[in-house]
Design a protein around this motif. Structure first.
Motif, PDB file in Angstrom:
ATOM      1  N   LEU A 250       0.824  -1.210   0.000  1.00 17.70           N
ATOM      2  CA  LEU A 250       0.000   0.000   0.000  1.00 17.70           C
ATOM      3  C   LEU A 250       0.859   1.260   0.000  1.00 17.70           C
ATOM      4  CD1 LEU A 250      -2.809  -1.071   2.504  1.00 17.70           C
ATOM      5  CD2 LEU A 250      -2.960  -0.933   0.016  1.00 17.70           C
ATOM      6  N   ASN A 251       1.991   1.184   0.668  1.00 21.28           N
ATOM      7  CA  ASN A 251       2.900   2.338   0.702  1.00 21.28           C
ATOM      8  C   ASN A 251       3.502   2.638  -0.666  1.00 21.28           C
ATOM      9  OD1 ASN A 251       2.574   2.973   3.426  1.00 21.28           O
ATOM     10  ND2 ASN A 251       4.174   1.539   4.074  1.00 21.28           N
ATOM     11  N   THR A 252       3.525   1.635  -1.551  1.00 22.92           N
ATOM     12  CA  THR A 252       4.048   1.870  -2.905  1.00 22.92           C
ATOM     13  C   THR A 252       3.007   2.511  -3.818  1.00 22.92           C
ATOM     14  OG1 THR A 252       3.389  -0.300  -3.819  1.00 22.92           O
ATOM     15  CG2 THR A 252       5.519  -0.175  -2.664  1.00 22.92           C
ATOM     16  N   LEU A 253       1.736   2.479  -3.419  1.00 23.05           N
ATOM     17  CA  LEU A 253       0.666   2.999  -4.270  1.00 23.05           C
ATOM     18  C   LEU A 253       0.490   4.506  -4.152  1.00 23.05           C
ATOM     19  CD1 LEU A 253      -2.145   0.316  -3.714  1.00 23.05           C
ATOM     20  CD2 LEU A 253      -0.452   0.424  -5.553  1.00 23.05           C
ATOM     21  N   THR A 254       0.850   5.063  -2.999  1.00 19.71           N
ATOM     22  CA  THR A 254       0.575   6.475  -2.747  1.00 19.71           C
ATOM     23  C   THR A 254       1.450   7.000  -1.613  1.00 19.71           C
ATOM     24  OG1 THR A 254      -1.159   8.041  -2.087  1.00 19.71           O
ATOM     25  CG2 THR A 254      -1.273   5.847  -1.147  1.00 19.71           C
TER      26      THR A 254
ATOM     27  N   GLU B 257       0.054   9.502   0.137  1.00 21.73           N
ATOM     28  CA  GLU B 257      -0.970  10.043   1.033  1.00 21.73           C
ATOM     29  C   GLU B 257      -1.324   8.985   2.077  1.00 21.73           C
ATOM     30  OE1 GLU B 257      -4.121  12.689  -0.587  1.00 21.73           O
ATOM     31  OE2 GLU B 257      -3.554  11.733  -2.483  1.00 21.73           O
ATOM     32  N   HIS B 258      -0.829   9.178   3.258  1.00 22.81           N
ATOM     33  CA  HIS B 258      -0.932   8.147   4.287  1.00 22.81           C
ATOM     34  C   HIS B 258      -1.176   8.785   5.639  1.00 22.81           C
ATOM     35  CE1 HIS B 258       1.138   5.600   7.417  1.00 22.81           C
ATOM     36  NE2 HIS B 258       0.270   4.729   6.914  1.00 22.81           N
ATOM     37  N   GLN B 259      -1.976   8.126   6.449  1.00 21.88           N
ATOM     38  CA  GLN B 259      -2.229   8.586   7.815  1.00 21.88           C
ATOM     39  C   GLN B 259      -1.922   7.449   8.782  1.00 21.88           C
ATOM     40  OE1 GLN B 259      -6.338   9.109   9.836  1.00 21.88           O
ATOM     41  NE2 GLN B 259      -5.811  11.170   9.108  1.00 21.88           N
TER      42      GLN B 259
ATOM     43  N   ARG C  48      -7.068   2.249  13.121  1.00 22.45           N
ATOM     44  CA  ARG C  48      -7.304   2.410  11.687  1.00 22.45           C
ATOM     45  C   ARG C  48      -6.179   3.212  11.059  1.00 22.45           C
ATOM     46  NH1 ARG C  48     -13.000   3.784   8.981  1.00 22.45           N
ATOM     47  NH2 ARG C  48     -13.003   1.498   9.085  1.00 22.45           N
ATOM     48  N   GLU C  49      -5.522   2.596  10.091  1.00 19.35           N
ATOM     49  CA  GLU C  49      -4.470   3.242   9.305  1.00 19.35           C
ATOM     50  C   GLU C  49      -5.035   3.486   7.909  1.00 19.35           C
ATOM     51  OE1 GLU C  49       0.254   2.367   8.190  1.00 19.35           O
ATOM     52  OE2 GLU C  49      -0.940   0.902   9.301  1.00 19.35           O
ATOM     53  N   LYS C  50      -4.744   4.678   7.328  1.00 19.37           N
ATOM     54  CA  LYS C  50      -5.390   5.040   6.069  1.00 19.37           C
ATOM     55  C   LYS C  50      -4.395   5.388   4.966  1.00 19.37           C
ATOM     56  CE  LYS C  50      -9.563   7.133   8.134  1.00 19.37           C
ATOM     57  NZ  LYS C  50     -10.352   8.392   8.202  1.00 19.37           N
ATOM     58  N   TRP C  51      -4.816   5.096   3.748  1.00 21.24           N
ATOM     59  CA  TRP C  51      -4.137   5.548   2.536  1.00 21.24           C
ATOM     60  C   TRP C  51      -5.199   6.105   1.586  1.00 21.24           C
ATOM     61  CZ3 TRP C  51      -3.070   1.232   5.275  1.00 21.24           C
ATOM     62  CH2 TRP C  51      -1.737   0.962   5.610  1.00 21.24           C
ATOM     63  N   TRP C  52      -4.811   7.078   0.769  1.00 15.58           N
ATOM     64  CA  TRP C  52      -5.712   7.603  -0.249  1.00 15.58           C
ATOM     65  C   TRP C  52      -5.073   7.399  -1.619  1.00 15.58           C
ATOM     66  CZ3 TRP C  52      -5.095   9.757   4.516  1.00 15.58           C
ATOM     67  CH2 TRP C  52      -6.268   9.898   5.279  1.00 15.58           C
ATOM     68  N   VAL C  53      -5.830   6.786  -2.522  1.00 14.82           N
ATOM     69  CA  VAL C  53      -5.315   6.415  -3.832  1.00 14.82           C
ATOM     70  C   VAL C  53      -6.215   7.009  -4.911  1.00 14.82           C
ATOM     71  CG1 VAL C  53      -4.847   4.493  -5.407  1.00 14.82           C
ATOM     72  CG2 VAL C  53      -4.311   4.274  -2.968  1.00 14.82           C
ATOM     73  N   ASN C  54      -5.612   7.546  -5.950  1.00 23.98           N
ATOM     74  CA  ASN C  54      -6.342   7.982  -7.136  1.00 23.98           C
ATOM     75  C   ASN C  54      -6.273   6.866  -8.162  1.00 23.98           C
ATOM     76  OD1 ASN C  54      -6.912  10.605  -6.081  1.00 23.98           O
ATOM     77  ND2 ASN C  54      -4.828  11.225  -6.615  1.00 23.98           N
ATOM     78  N   GLU C  55      -7.440   6.335  -8.514  1.00 29.22           N
ATOM     79  CA  GLU C  55      -7.522   5.220  -9.460  1.00 29.22           C
ATOM     80  C   GLU C  55      -8.527   5.571 -10.543  1.00 29.22           C
ATOM     81  OE1 GLU C  55      -6.743   2.110 -11.489  1.00 29.22           O
ATOM     82  OE2 GLU C  55      -5.813   2.102  -9.491  1.00 29.22           O
TER      83      GLU C  55
ATOM     84  N   GLU D 288     -10.876   7.417 -12.623  1.00 27.17           N
ATOM     85  CA  GLU D 288     -11.577   8.678 -12.408  1.00 27.17           C
ATOM     86  C   GLU D 288     -11.939   8.884 -10.943  1.00 27.17           C
ATOM     87  OE1 GLU D 288     -14.994   8.705 -14.919  1.00 27.17           O
ATOM     88  OE2 GLU D 288     -13.906   7.943 -16.669  1.00 27.17           O
ATOM     89  N   SER D 289     -11.391   8.071 -10.066  1.00 21.00           N
ATOM     90  CA  SER D 289     -11.900   8.033  -8.698  1.00 21.00           C
ATOM     91  C   SER D 289     -10.837   8.284  -7.637  1.00 21.00           C
ATOM     92  CB  SER D 289     -12.547   6.663  -8.430  1.00 21.00           C
ATOM     93  OG  SER D 289     -13.523   6.373  -9.394  1.00 21.00           O
ATOM     94  N   ARG D 290     -11.329   8.672  -6.485  1.00 16.69           N
ATOM     95  CA  ARG D 290     -10.499   8.801  -5.282  1.00 16.69           C
ATOM     96  C   ARG D 290     -11.014   7.788  -4.273  1.00 16.69           C
ATOM     97  NH1 ARG D 290      -6.610  11.786  -3.171  1.00 16.69           N
ATOM     98  NH2 ARG D 290      -6.597  12.395  -0.972  1.00 16.69           N
ATOM     99  N   ILE D 291     -10.103   6.960  -3.785  1.00 16.69           N
ATOM    100  CA  ILE D 291     -10.479   5.826  -2.937  1.00 16.69           C
ATOM    101  C   ILE D 291      -9.696   5.879  -1.642  1.00 16.69           C
ATOM    102  CG2 ILE D 291     -10.530   3.302  -2.772  1.00 16.69           C
ATOM    103  CD1 ILE D 291     -10.608   3.345  -5.910  1.00 16.69           C
ATOM    104  N   GLU D 292     -10.401   5.699  -0.541  1.00 15.75           N
ATOM    105  CA  GLU D 292      -9.758   5.615   0.768  1.00 15.75           C
ATOM    106  C   GLU D 292      -9.586   4.139   1.123  1.00 15.75           C
ATOM    107  OE1 GLU D 292     -10.892   8.091   4.414  1.00 15.75           O
ATOM    108  OE2 GLU D 292     -11.694   6.103   4.937  1.00 15.75           O
ATOM    109  N   ILE D 293      -8.370   3.782   1.509  1.00 12.76           N
ATOM    110  CA  ILE D 293      -8.071   2.418   1.941  1.00 12.76           C
ATOM    111  C   ILE D 293      -7.808   2.451   3.442  1.00 12.76           C
ATOM    112  CG2 ILE D 293      -6.572   0.417   1.658  1.00 12.76           C
ATOM    113  CD1 ILE D 293      -5.830   1.445  -1.105  1.00 12.76           C
ATOM    114  N   ALA D 294      -8.549   1.624   4.185  1.00 10.58           N
ATOM    115  CA  ALA D 294      -8.410   1.602   5.640  1.00 10.58           C
ATOM    116  C   ALA D 294      -8.005   0.211   6.101  1.00 10.58           C
ATOM    117  CB  ALA D 294      -9.714   2.016   6.304  1.00 10.58           C
ATOM    118  N   LEU D 295      -6.943   0.147   6.891  1.00 10.53           N
ATOM    119  CA  LEU D 295      -6.483  -1.090   7.506  1.00 10.53           C
ATOM    120  C   LEU D 295      -6.900  -1.058   8.976  1.00 10.53           C
ATOM    121  CD1 LEU D 295      -4.771  -3.700   7.655  1.00 10.53           C
ATOM    122  CD2 LEU D 295      -2.752  -2.244   7.983  1.00 10.53           C
ATOM    123  N   ASP D 296      -7.783  -1.976   9.374  1.00  8.02           N
ATOM    124  CA  ASP D 296      -8.343  -1.996  10.725  1.00  8.02           C
ATOM    125  C   ASP D 296      -7.854  -3.218  11.492  1.00  8.02           C
ATOM    126  OD1 ASP D 296      -9.766   0.248  10.035  1.00  8.02           O
ATOM    127  OD2 ASP D 296     -11.648  -0.822   9.657  1.00  8.02           O
TER     128      ASP D 296
END
Length: 433
Positions: free
Chosen positions: A23-27, A29-31, A126-133, A135-143
């Motif tokens: 996931l860190n290689t995709l973006t 934008e990380h929290q 909850r750890e988060k990443w935001w990815v642009n894929e 036409e979309s913006r997607i939030e990825i959450a690891l719980d």
């Protein structure tokens, strides 16, 4: 109101590090992980649950939010449902702040605020990443954490992809890239669903044989096909969960679910060309080979081909992927009455069974088991509009024949064959003389 669209995965715990690194290689934008405490509410008589509603308060630091989720659609772990979020000054319910459209009768039910009480809680990081894929913006959450209800608890180890803006197709596209890691399986059980189960005593979940598909009145042929495939996918995921939890008897039901998908595609094959489902059927073949091997439940569930097959079916259903392969005439037939389609197809099933088993087959009965199972599944998918008792009597005759053939009860086969052939049809235009 927001329309929540998210896809949930369960993570193989041993794969968390590899997943996080990917996931860190995709973006960038990380929290970092933040602790979230959620308290879910219900009435003593499960009023919210009975109305397909979920109510919670979420706390993150000094910020609190009340959320109400109402009925939507869940397909293979892809959740599409309306949700209402209200900011709170303190962790106390304020049902009067929810809009009237939330409530079944258009207004807050009297005494509901007094009757709701905490039922279970979830506590996770909850750890988060935001990815642009696309036409979309997607939030990825690891719980990572646990859900608790009284003395019962179980681990949370999930990945959620939520569509912030754009298209559902892009969420599915990103998911296809992630499942090849071999550490994810689609999870249809939400945290809330698991919490309710724990709150009800955490009784062992039981193996459930396939039963008759029930459909709303005046459903179209296309709606019937969709419902059949959704039923098969839900059956697969439910029993996969049981198998992972140690119930070996659930494994054959996964194979039955995959067979039901194939039988559904055959049943509606006169309307949807085979090329529309070619990729899906190829993946199912590979999953069947995996299940036939000596493999553990966790390994089988997270196997790349298994994950791809379930995701492919989910995408096919959500996007109605067959429509691009169906011409105008075919679309008209798909829009026709499912009840009329059922009458015709049930007559064809009966004729096929009569032709196959009209005469004793000697040592060749086992060769006809796949055909018999396919026709029984067709009846399970089409019999929802008819008298339950009559339907069950007919099914029991043919299911009994299948059982004695499968268990090689040679002396019983002829008895069951004759009894099944004389079973009274329960549908219209049966053609019985």
């Amino acid at each position: 109101m927001a329309q929540e669209i998210e896809l949930k995965f369960i993570i193989n715990h041993d794969g968390i590090t590899a997943l996080r690194q990917h996931l860190n290689t995709l973006t960038q934008e990380h929290q970092d992980a933040a602790q979230l405490l959620n308290i879910y509410y219900e009435t003593p008589d499960n009023w919210l649950r009975r109305h397909d509603m979920g109510l919670r308060i979420r706390g993150e630091g000094e910020r609190y939010e009340m959320t109400m989720k109402i009925a939507g659609r869940v397909v293979g772990g892809l959740h599409q449902r309306p949700e209402y979020n209200i900011d709170l000054d303190k962790p106390e319910l304020a049902l009067e702040k929810l809009p009237a459209e939330v409530w079944p009768q258009g207004e807050l039910p009297a005494e509901l605020a007094r009757r709701v009480q905490p039922l279970f809680s979830t506590d996770f990081a909850r750890e988060k990443w935001w990815v642009n894929e696309g036409e979309s913006r997607i939030e990825i959450a690891l719980d990572l954490g646990e859900v608790k209800a009284g003395e019962h608890q179980e681990a949370i180890c999930e990945l959620e992809l939520e569509l912030m803006s754009g298209r559902t197709e892009d969420v599915l596209k990103l998911s296809r890239q992630l499942v090849v890691l071999g550490v994810l399986r689609q999870g249809s059980l939400s945290k809330a669903a698991r919490g309710y189960h724990l709150a009800q005593g955490n009784a062992p979940r039981e193996v459930k044989p396939l039963d008759v598909l029930r459909l709303p009145a005046k459903a179209s042929v296309e709606q019937g096909m969709e419902a059949a495939l959704e039923k098969a996918l839900a059956h697969w995921q439910y029993h996969e969960e049981l198998w992972i939890r140690g119930n070996a008897d659930a494994r054959p039901e996964i194979q039955n679910a995959i067979a039901l998908i194939r039988h559904t595609l055959t049943l509606f094959g006169g309307l949807v060309p085979r090329k529309a489902s070619a990729h899906l059927r190829d993946l199912l073949t590979q999953v069947e080979a995996t299940l036939a091997s000596d493999i553990s439940a966790e390994t089988a569930a997270c196997d790349t081909k298994t994950a791809q097959a379930k995701l492919a079916l989910t995408e096919w259903l959500v996007t109605r992927g067959w429509r691009t392969f169906v011409d105008a005439k075919g679309q008209s037939k798909l829009a026709d009455s499912l009840k009329r389609f059922a009458d015709i197809q049930l007559s064809r099933v009966a004729a096929e069974l009569r032709k196959t088993f009209m005469h004793p087959l000697g040592d060749a009965y086992a060769d006809q088991l796949p055909r018999l199972s396919r026709e029984i599944d067709s009846v399970l998918l089409l019999a929802g509009y008819y008298d339950t008792a009559a339907t069950q009597r007919w099914l029991e005759e043919w299911q009994g024949l299948r059982h004695v053939i499968a268990t090689r009860q040679q002396y019983e086969i002829e008895i069951f064959r004759n009894s099944a052939l004389n079973a009274e049809p329960f549908w219209l235009h049966s053609g019985k003389r």
